[in-house]
Write a protein that holds these residues in place. Structure first.
Motif, mmCIF file in Angstrom:
data_model
loop_
_atom_site.group_PDB
_atom_site.id
_atom_site.type_symbol
_atom_site.label_atom_id
_atom_site.label_comp_id
_atom_site.label_asym_id
_atom_site.label_seq_id
_atom_site.Cartn_x
_atom_site.Cartn_y
_atom_site.Cartn_z
ATOM 1 N N VAL A 122 0.907 -1.306 0.070
ATOM 2 C CA VAL A 122 -0.110 -0.061 -0.022
ATOM 3 C C VAL A 122 0.773 1.267 0.131
ATOM 4 N N GLY A 131 -0.793 -4.361 3.615
ATOM 5 C CA GLY A 131 -2.164 -4.519 4.051
ATOM 6 C C GLY A 131 -2.474 -6.022 3.770
ATOM 7 N N SER A 133 -5.792 -9.231 4.413
ATOM 8 C CA SER A 133 -7.045 -9.369 4.537
ATOM 9 C C SER A 133 -7.406 -10.791 4.604
ATOM 10 N N GLY A 157 -9.021 -6.774 8.412
ATOM 11 C CA GLY A 157 -7.911 -6.142 7.709
ATOM 12 C C GLY A 157 -6.863 -5.818 8.665
ATOM 13 N N LEU A 159 -3.003 -3.432 8.613
ATOM 14 C CA LEU A 159 -2.449 -2.500 7.954
ATOM 15 C C LEU A 159 -1.062 -1.912 8.827
ATOM 16 N N GLY A 246 -3.038 6.118 8.401
ATOM 17 C CA GLY A 246 -3.675 5.019 7.432
ATOM 18 C C GLY A 246 -5.015 4.514 8.032
ATOM 19 N N THR A 247 -6.036 4.221 7.013
ATOM 20 C CA THR A 247 -7.232 3.881 7.197
ATOM 21 C C THR A 247 -7.406 2.693 6.778
ATOM 22 N N ILE A 248 -8.366 1.737 7.390
ATOM 23 C CA ILE A 248 -8.670 0.466 6.991
ATOM 24 C C ILE A 248 -10.138 0.675 6.904
ATOM 25 N N LYS A 262 -10.283 -2.052 2.145
ATOM 26 C CA LYS A 262 -9.547 -1.072 1.348
ATOM 27 C C LYS A 262 -8.524 -0.411 2.271
ATOM 28 N N TYR A 263 -7.338 -0.098 1.757
ATOM 29 C CA TYR A 263 -6.405 0.406 2.683
ATOM 30 C C TYR A 263 -6.113 1.860 2.064
ATOM 31 N N THR A 264 -5.838 2.873 2.914
ATOM 32 C CA THR A 264 -5.363 4.356 2.446
ATOM 33 C C THR A 264 -4.488 4.744 3.272
#
Length: 266
Positions: A122, A131, A133, A157, A159, A246-248, A262-264
């Protein structure tokens, strides 16, 4: 920081296309006891790893490794160069596993038991992470048409985020369970605010910046059972490590074959 928790109901239709590709494991060469230990864990917990190999620089790799890191091939790399390094999905997962601390490492293995783990690199504007899952081998919720009135869908998830100041990387984890039930009249699947369980896990130096939980629902079209991903439950925790965040985002549906993470990264 103050946690932000919102629950909203909205009528929506969501269309997901999940594309999964299997890639061969990158050749490791000679292995050490650390690599053998990790391979043994994968075998013991009946875990299969899949995902694309990824290329990074040796300096980037140094920024996410901790002392006592895994395979012999990685340990032999000169980390003070910009030379490109290609890592297999299994090597990325091994790095993430050794960046997971204490009880979280135990939870990692418990969640991953009897699963296929999808691993990805990521990238954000200022950092990169790993990331992963989990998807169970057997997915009883994916069968159609639906003959039950209650369905539980679950997705986890993980991260890995690097601290921009210290260079130390840590792994956060989030699990979402949506408990769906069917209203006979109107063929409607519903998940209520109190029927969603969500759990963030993280360890120092990571912090939980905020988290959101959303519920969306719409009538199922047709009368032949569940025919589409029109009901969803979405959980979105954001973690911070130094100045990197970071966001999951986890989405679960009555048919768990639609579940995704989805990872950001910033």
């Amino acid at each position: 920081m103050k946690l932000l928790k919102k629950i909203i109901a909205m009528i929506t239709g969501v269309s997901l296309l999940a594309v999964t590709m299997n890639f061969p494991v990158f050749a490791q060469g000679n292995t050490t006891s650390a690599q053998s230990d990790f391979e043994s864990l994968l075998n013991e917990y009946h875990i299969t790893v899949r995902g694309a190999s990824a290329e990074i620089s040796a300096k980037e790799l140094k920024g996410i490794m901790k002392t006592g890191s895994p395979s012999a091939r990685i340990q032999e790399i000169n980390m003070n160069t910009d030379a490109p390094v290609r890592l297999s999905a299994k090597e990325l997962l091994e790095l993430q596993y050794y960046n997971t601390e204490g009880e979280m490492r135990e939870s990692f293995l418990s969640e991953a038991r009897n699963s296929v783990i999808d691993v990805e690199l990521v990238r954000g504007k200022t950092t990169w992470g790993i990331g992963s899952s989990f998807t169970p081998y057997e997915d009883p919720d994916a069968a159609a048409p639906r003959k039950t009135t209650n369905i539980s869908s679950k997705k986890t998830g993980n991260l890995t985020i690097k601290n921009s100041f210290t260079g130390e990387a840590s792994t956060a984890s989030a699990t979402l369970i949506g408990k769906f039930f069917k209203i006979t009249e109107g063929n409607q699947w519903v998940v209520g605010a109190d029927d969603a369980e969500y759990t963030p896990r993280y360890s120092s130096p990571l912090m939980l910046a905020n988290e959101n939980i959303y519920v969306a629902q719409q009538n199922v079209s047709g009368t032949g059972g569940y025919v589409g991903n029109v009901v969803s439950c979405w959980y979105s925790p954001t973690f911070i490590n130094g100045s990197n965040t970071g966001t999951i985002d986890i989405y679960v549906y009555p048919a768990s074959k639609f579940n995704k993470v989805k990872y950001t990264l910033n």
